[in-house]
Design a protein around this motif. Structure first.
Motif, mmCIF file in Angstrom:
data_model
loop_
_atom_site.group_PDB
_atom_site.id
_atom_site.type_symbol
_atom_site.label_atom_id
_atom_site.label_comp_id
_atom_site.label_asym_id
_atom_site.label_seq_id
_atom_site.Cartn_x
_atom_site.Cartn_y
_atom_site.Cartn_z
ATOM 1 N N PRO A 131 -53.615 49.968 1.158
ATOM 2 C CA PRO A 131 -54.602 50.158 2.156
ATOM 3 C C PRO A 131 -54.925 51.277 2.742
ATOM 4 N N GLN A 132 -53.916 52.247 2.658
ATOM 5 C CA GLN A 132 -53.957 53.546 3.145
ATOM 6 C C GLN A 132 -54.811 54.566 2.389
ATOM 7 N N LEU A 133 -54.420 54.457 1.046
ATOM 8 C CA LEU A 133 -55.461 55.358 0.187
ATOM 9 C C LEU A 133 -56.763 54.497 -0.118
ATOM 10 N N GLN A 134 -56.668 53.168 0.285
ATOM 11 C CA GLN A 134 -58.051 52.154 -0.170
ATOM 12 C C GLN A 134 -58.169 52.163 -1.484
ATOM 13 N N ARG A 135 -57.021 51.914 -2.254
ATOM 14 C CA ARG A 135 -57.072 51.912 -3.894
ATOM 15 C C ARG A 135 -56.209 50.707 -4.081
ATOM 16 N N THR A 136 -56.638 50.310 -5.347
ATOM 17 C CA THR A 136 -55.909 49.073 -5.820
ATOM 18 C C THR A 136 -55.670 49.588 -7.394
ATOM 19 N N THR A 137 -54.311 49.291 -7.677
ATOM 20 C CA THR A 137 -53.846 49.921 -9.164
ATOM 21 C C THR A 137 -53.524 48.818 -10.016
ATOM 22 N N LEU A 138 -53.739 48.590 -11.217
ATOM 23 C CA LEU A 138 -53.289 47.746 -12.162
ATOM 24 C C LEU A 138 -52.265 48.250 -12.985
ATOM 25 N N PHE A 139 -51.257 47.697 -13.215
ATOM 26 C CA PHE A 139 -50.248 47.953 -14.323
ATOM 27 C C PHE A 139 -50.023 46.957 -15.309
ATOM 28 N N ASP A 140 -49.304 47.255 -16.201
ATOM 29 C CA ASP A 140 -48.795 46.314 -17.191
ATOM 30 C C ASP A 140 -47.485 46.102 -16.836
ATOM 31 N N THR A 141 -46.904 44.838 -16.967
ATOM 32 C CA THR A 141 -45.643 44.424 -16.372
ATOM 33 C C THR A 141 -44.672 45.245 -16.922
ATOM 34 N N SER A 142 -44.805 45.929 -18.077
ATOM 35 C CA SER A 142 -43.937 46.852 -18.492
ATOM 36 C C SER A 142 -43.752 48.117 -17.839
ATOM 37 N N GLY A 143 -44.732 48.450 -17.160
ATOM 38 C CA GLY A 143 -44.910 49.617 -16.355
ATOM 39 C C GLY A 143 -46.127 50.559 -16.659
ATOM 40 N N ALA A 144 -46.702 50.205 -17.710
ATOM 41 C CA ALA A 144 -47.942 51.079 -18.002
ATOM 42 C C ALA A 144 -49.010 50.964 -17.270
ATOM 43 N N LEU A 145 -49.640 52.133 -16.906
ATOM 44 C CA LEU A 145 -50.917 52.170 -15.858
ATOM 45 C C LEU A 145 -51.926 51.497 -16.741
ATOM 46 N N VAL A 146 -52.696 50.750 -16.212
ATOM 47 C CA VAL A 146 -53.993 50.403 -16.606
ATOM 48 C C VAL A 146 -55.003 51.105 -15.955
ATOM 49 N N ARG A 147 -55.229 50.988 -14.695
ATOM 50 C CA ARG A 147 -56.380 51.646 -14.246
ATOM 51 C C ARG A 147 -56.283 51.449 -12.623
ATOM 52 N N SER A 148 -57.077 52.299 -12.067
ATOM 53 C CA SER A 148 -57.020 52.240 -10.279
ATOM 54 C C SER A 148 -58.549 51.992 -9.986
ATOM 55 N N PHE A 149 -58.835 51.537 -8.958
ATOM 56 C CA PHE A 149 -60.313 51.433 -8.543
ATOM 57 C C PHE A 149 -60.253 51.447 -6.827
ATOM 58 N N HIS A 150 -61.163 52.100 -6.325
ATOM 59 C CA HIS A 150 -61.569 52.100 -4.909
ATOM 60 C C HIS A 150 -61.610 50.928 -4.336
ATOM 61 N N SER A 151 -61.225 50.307 -3.194
ATOM 62 C CA SER A 151 -60.915 49.105 -2.510
ATOM 63 C C SER A 151 -61.163 49.304 -0.827
ATOM 64 N N VAL A 152 -62.278 49.776 -0.386
ATOM 65 C CA VAL A 152 -62.394 50.066 0.987
ATOM 66 C C VAL A 152 -62.621 49.285 1.711
ATOM 67 N N GLY A 153 -62.374 49.105 3.134
ATOM 68 C CA GLY A 153 -62.398 48.054 3.969
ATOM 69 C C GLY A 153 -61.676 46.769 3.953
ATOM 70 N N ILE A 154 -60.322 47.034 3.095
ATOM 71 C CA ILE A 154 -59.293 46.049 3.250
ATOM 72 C C ILE A 154 -58.427 45.958 4.143
ATOM 73 N N VAL A 155 -58.139 44.981 4.973
ATOM 74 C CA VAL A 155 -57.192 44.945 6.004
ATOM 75 C C VAL A 155 -55.708 45.023 5.438
ATOM 76 N N TRP A 156 -54.829 45.662 6.408
ATOM 77 C CA TRP A 156 -53.238 45.849 6.006
ATOM 78 C C TRP A 156 -52.779 44.281 6.236
ATOM 79 N N ALA A 157 -52.710 43.865 5.061
ATOM 80 C CA ALA A 157 -52.109 42.444 5.245
ATOM 81 C C ALA A 157 -51.272 42.289 3.889
ATOM 82 N N ASP A 158 -50.255 41.411 3.855
ATOM 83 C CA ASP A 158 -49.733 41.090 2.544
ATOM 84 C C ASP A 158 -50.213 39.663 2.035
#
Length: 306
Positions: A131-158
């Motif tokens: 939420p600090q960078l307003q960004r969501t990132t997807l990884f493969d569970t092996s650790g490989a980066l898949v992609r990131s995208f902008h996710s503005v307006g999201i609250v700080w909550a787990d």
């Protein structure tokens, strides 16, 4: 003491006692079934649910898998555990036996990096929401980066999730449309794997949540839920549906991903007096933590035991 991440499994025990109460099943308008229990109907004791420790993750100090300040955690279908550690921020992965496997991502603002990590896992995808960078990132569970995208307006909550279609589900805070004076209502927004917004899902306001709110320059700066006050809780099920309820209502509502209620489960309950000592301990604990974050003056002006 080093922090440990514990895996707990819920076990239930049934009883065949003939004097068990019978749940009442009726149908609401629209064909929605509602099950109401006036008392436990299938538990062997008062609480029914059991917490049993099945594994402990507590790597040695100084080892690569050491947990410094763990926060968000997720478990995949193979029993692997993903922990968002801090100082520095990184995702640490452990196998089903608790042995350290690898790290995923790192602290920063570049590709595959994050400053804050709320995580969820589904299938072969690990989601890290920042939420600090307003960004969501997807990884493969092996650790490989898949992609990131902008996710503005999201609250700080787990309260992030990946649904059955591996769509990112993130909480947002918004006002009811057309009413600027209305209380904020919690909603979730879903993004597909390419980062495109699919839809939003609103959590109905079952009860008004009471908070301490700190204002700065006439605008909300921070809010903290008042302990033991009624509140609404929501989570997503394995089938992409949403499950929500309120502590003031003792009802659980199960809905589809399109806000269509499928069933309601209720439990009648007698109010239990809250001991003053319990209220005081909870109050002091929150005040201590928030003073470190917001400063003593701000907390003293807003937080009150009464």
């Amino acid at each position: 003491m080093r922090p440990s991440a514990l895996l707990l499994i819920l076990l239930t025990a049934c009883t065949t006692h003939d004097s068990r109460p019978t749940a009442i099943i009726d149908t609401l308008p629209g064909g929605i079934p509602r099950v109401t229990s006036i008392a436990p109907t299938a538990w062997a004791d008062t609480n029914g649910w059991k917490l049993v420790e099945v594994a402990s993750i507590a790597p040695a100090a100084g080892s690569p898998g050491e947990l410094i300040n763990p926060s968000s955690m997720a478990v995949d279908d193979w029993g692997r555990v993903y922990v968002a550690d801090q100082s520095p921020v990184v995702i640490k992965v452990y196998d089903s036996a608790g042995a350290f496997v690898r790290t995923i991502g790192r602290e920063g603002e570049g590709p595959g990096e994050f400053r804050v990590a709320f995580i969820a896992v589904r299938g072969n995808r690990l989601m890290v929401h920042d939420p600090q960078l307003q960004r969501t990132t997807l990884f493969d569970t092996s650790g490989a980066l898949v992609r990131s995208f902008h996710s503005v307006g999201i609250v700080w909550a787990d309260r992030v999730a990946l649904d059955a279609a591996q769509r990112a589900v993130l909480p947002i805070l918004t006002l009811e449309p057309g009413d600027a004076s209305a209380e904020p209502a919690e909603m979730f927004v879903r993004f597909d794997s390419l980062g495109r917004q699919v839809d939003t899902i609103r959590v109905p306001a079952i009860t008004q949540e009471h908070v301490w709110q700190i204002m700065r320059d006439g605008r909300p700066s921070a809010s903290v839920s008042i302990p033991f006050a009624p509140r609404t809780a929501a989570t997503f099920g394995a089938d992409s549906g949403i499950v929500y309820g309120a502590t003031s209502d003792y009802s659980i509502v199960v809905s589809t991903g399109h806000n269509d209620t499928t069933r309601i489960i209720r439990r009648t309950w007698d109010e239990v007096p809250l001991p003053d000592s319990l209220r005081e301990r909870a109050f002091k604990g929150i005040v201590t933590g928030m003073t470190e974050r917001l400063g003593e003056a701000a907390v003293q002006n807003v937080f009150h035991l009464g």
